[in-house]
Motif scaffolding. Sequence first.
Motif: not given
Length: 368
Positions: A208, A176, A205
């Motif tokens: 994640l 990430p 993102l």
Amino acid sequence: MDELINPSVVAQLRRSLTLADPSVDLSSLQSVQDALVGELSQARLRDRVDTVREALLNDLPSDFDAANGLVRDAWGDPAFTGWMLWPVTEFVTASALASGLEEDFDAAMESLALLTQRHTGEFAIRDMIQARPERALEHANSWMRHENEHVRRLASEGTRAYLPWAKRVPWLLEQPRATVDILLAGHQDQSEYVRRSVANHLNDLSRLSPSVTIEVAEHWAQHPGEHTAWVLRHGLRTLNKQGDQAALKLLGFSGDELVIEAPQLSSHMIPWQGEILFQASVTNTGAESANVAIDYNIGFQRANGSISQKTFKLTTKTLAPGEAAHVEKKHSFRPITTRRYYPGKHTIAIQANGRVSDTVSFEMTAAN
């Protein structure tokens, strides 16, 4: 949508490649052009792209330098543009990866940066990232300084974890932090096209790693520009809906002393594909004004009998001490392509600054 790759597009691709090298035999590409009015006439867009790419792999030189050189020579034709370039970008990456040479990998990345200026290379780059992630990210990071907005967008869009229409890249899902530098470089980009990609990238993102997402967003907030507020709103939209307290704070929402009433429903039974009308109130019982994001959560009945929650935006309010916001909303269950409805128990709740009211249930009857 499938017709974006059609016989006319393939015919123009053949003309552009022939201009670049009159000696090249494009019989496979000709066969694809013919098939698009025959057995491939009902093919989906992805299948058409794959078929044209395979034809290019058959027709163009197997040596990467020669093949890549022919593609770059074709760039001199202004008609070498648009959707025909999607399979061309995938041909370039497939040829480079088949070579296995680092210099061919770098040359292919440079060609993607060129081709993306007439049609995005965001799908083709995914194989390059998976094959040599660190090397591919070196190129992508350097592209954030490129003069062309399409190249800068490629750096952000092509490295998204959950890019729509694109294959997943397991390495990106496992790393990430890999694209943080791209995000830090892009939130103040002069191009709205790039900024929107960067915001979508940050939102990806958040699925994640919320902690890395907040870290990036905090950096943006500490180094604000003219468009930072919008990029933060768009990039933190999922965490906002989830009631993430750090995200809400970055978005300017405040107020910890809120009384959130459970929604009052017009009926606890609605017809199949009908609608539910509800109202509720949120009161600021604190001593200071509160900026409040008010949403509502619907718990949808699933085929297996479980409940699947989804949050919907409602409104934002600034409430003085003691002030209440009264909200009313009608939610429709009419057919949509992105959700399938099932009869039975559903739930609804009000959410304010991430805090959720008591849940109220209602039933949707079965179809007649």
